[in-house]
Enzyme design. Structure first.
Site, PDB file in Angstrom:
ATOM      1  N   ARG A   1      29.268  -6.558 -15.992  1.00 24.09           N
ATOM      2  CA  ARG A   1      28.605  -7.151 -14.834  1.00 24.09           C
ATOM      3  C   ARG A   1      27.524  -8.089 -15.362  1.00 24.09           C
ATOM      4  NH1 ARG A   1      28.784  -1.502 -13.613  1.00 24.09           N
ATOM      5  NH2 ARG A   1      30.170  -1.017 -11.860  1.00 24.09           N
TER       6      ARG A   1
ATOM      7  N   LYS B   1      25.439   0.713 -12.970  1.00 24.86           N
ATOM      8  CA  LYS B   1      24.948   1.184 -11.676  1.00 24.86           C
ATOM      9  C   LYS B   1      24.570   2.655 -11.765  1.00 24.86           C
ATOM     10  CE  LYS B   1      27.462  -2.087  -8.726  1.00 24.86           C
ATOM     11  NZ  LYS B   1      28.428  -2.235  -7.613  1.00 24.86           N
TER      12      LYS B   1
ATOM     13  N   HIS C   1      31.632 -12.772 -11.996  1.00 22.91           N
ATOM     14  CA  HIS C   1      32.576 -11.712 -11.651  1.00 22.91           C
ATOM     15  C   HIS C   1      34.021 -12.166 -11.836  1.00 22.91           C
ATOM     16  CE1 HIS C   1      30.834  -7.942 -10.519  1.00 22.91           C
ATOM     17  NE2 HIS C   1      31.894  -7.604  -9.822  1.00 22.91           N
TER      18      HIS C   1
ATOM     19  N   ARG D   1      34.955 -10.903 -15.080  1.00 33.50           N
ATOM     20  CA  ARG D   1      35.140  -9.445 -15.038  1.00 33.50           C
ATOM     21  C   ARG D   1      36.513  -9.109 -14.452  1.00 33.50           C
ATOM     22  NH1 ARG D   1      32.275  -4.448 -14.947  1.00 33.50           N
ATOM     23  NH2 ARG D   1      32.567  -3.180 -13.069  1.00 33.50           N
TER      24      ARG D   1
ATOM     25  N   HIS E   1      33.326   2.081 -13.470  1.00 32.20           N
ATOM     26  CA  HIS E   1      33.607   2.475 -12.091  1.00 32.20           C
ATOM     27  C   HIS E   1      33.502   3.988 -11.955  1.00 32.20           C
ATOM     28  CE1 HIS E   1      36.145  -1.370 -11.186  1.00 32.20           C
ATOM     29  NE2 HIS E   1      34.856  -1.566 -11.026  1.00 32.20           N
TER      30      HIS E   1
ATOM     31  N   TYR F   1      42.918  -3.704  -9.528  1.00 30.73           N
ATOM     32  CA  TYR F   1      43.392  -4.599 -10.578  1.00 30.73           C
ATOM     33  C   TYR F   1      44.853  -4.371 -10.894  1.00 30.73           C
ATOM     34  CZ  TYR F   1      38.466  -5.604 -11.122  1.00 30.73           C
ATOM     35  OH  TYR F   1      37.170  -5.971 -10.870  1.00 30.73           O
TER      36      TYR F   1
END
Length: 316
Positions: free
Chosen positions: A162, A186, A262, A265, A288, A297
């Site tokens: 990110r 995150k 992104h 990414r 994730h 994806y």
């Protein structure tokens, strides 16, 4: 005589939003960037509420929330944005009830609009190569910022980071011997992400030939800047600056979709799966929390496979 206006006083609802944002960082451990995103969504709710005479969290009703989202949809906001704002409002009202600001949770029955079911667009490998070739041509002049930009793009694509993770990297987070980088994602979760030899070469070149040039003289700086990527003033490169680097790179590339970091990414994740990478390994690499988030994806890869089949197979 000039009459000075008194500064606008924050409403009770605005103060509740501020307290909620603090709670997200201090108690839930979310990043400052995430808290700012919540605050941005809820600032629009505060403005809407003020226009309708709603000044405190206890006065916010389900009807107010629905009207707020309806007006946003009339302004042309996408379903994804409306869905995010709905989630922000529900998080606020649920916390406000737990914190004793409201007797009930007004947002518990607030339904999010159906999000646009668009798959993320990705670059082809040829497009990635073409972009890097242009950046390399600029870096061949020896300009330190151009050398830095090659390292940024190579590392973003190699590690599927990110942009906030890349901007937060310090030099000590990069292990050249093991070809890994340690990032904080995150929820303040740390993970170690691999990168390849081209990214290693680009970062090493930047550290040797460009970063020392971007740093100010030792007498002009109070401390050594730990950031991996720095700007022309010798300070940590911010998220917006990284965004601009990638946006400029993709600006003239047809069919590249979203022009921000992104895109790289999405592209990295898709190319990994196209090459046979394990889905769980890609999940770990992307940071994730849910495998379901990563599975989008696989849909991208399937669509690319179908496109290739339709264009190449004589009986497609």
């Amino acid at each position: 005589m000039t009459v000075e206006r008194e500064p606008k006083r924050a409403t009770a609802l605005e103060r509740t939003v501020d307290e909620f944002a603090t709670h997200l960082v201090v108690e839930r451990g979310l990043s400052e960037n995430t808290a700012r995103a919540y605050r941005s969504d809820l600032a629009d709710l505060v403005d809407f509420a003020a226009e309708h005479g709603v000044a405190s969290a206890s006065d916010v009703t389900l009807e107010v929330l629905r009207d707020w989202l309806w007006r946003a949809s009339e302004r042309g906001l996408t379903s994804a944005t409306l869905s995010r704002r709905s989630a922000s409002a529900r998080a606020l009202t649920a916390w406000a009830m737990r914190a004793g600001h409201t007797p009930t949770d007004a947002g518990v029955r607030l339904k999010a609009p159906r999000a646009d079911n668009h798959l993320p667009r990705v670059l082809t490998r040829d497009q990635v190569d073409a972009c890097l070739e242009v950046l390399e041509q600029r870096a061949a002049t020896g300009h330190p910022e151009s050398i830095r930009d090659v390292a940024i793009v190579e590392l973003l694509y190699a590690s599927a980071l990110r942009v906030s993770e890349l901007a937060g990297l310090d030099v000590r987070h990069v292990d050249m011997a093991r070809l890994t980088v340690r990032v904080t994602g995150k929820g303040s979760r740390e993970r170690v992400v691999p990168f390849g030899v081209p990214a290693k070469s680009a970062v090493e070149r930047y550290l040797v030939d460009a970063r020392p040039t971007l740093l100010p003289e030792a007498s002009d700086r109070p401390r050594i800047e730990p950031a991996l990527f720095i700007g022309s003033q010798g300070r940590r490169l911010g998220v917006r600056s990284v965004y601009r680097v990638v946006a400029r790179m993709l600006a003239d590339l047809p069919g590249s979709g979203s022009s921000g970091p992104h895109t790289l990414r999405h592209t990295a994740a898709t190319h990994l799966l196209d090459g046979g990478a394990d889905l769980r390994a890609v999940q770990e690499m992307l940071g994730h929390a849910s495998l379901g988030t990563t599975q989008i994806y696989t849909h991208v890869s399937t669509e690319r496979l179908k496109d290739s089949y339709r264009s190449a197979h004589p009986r497609a």
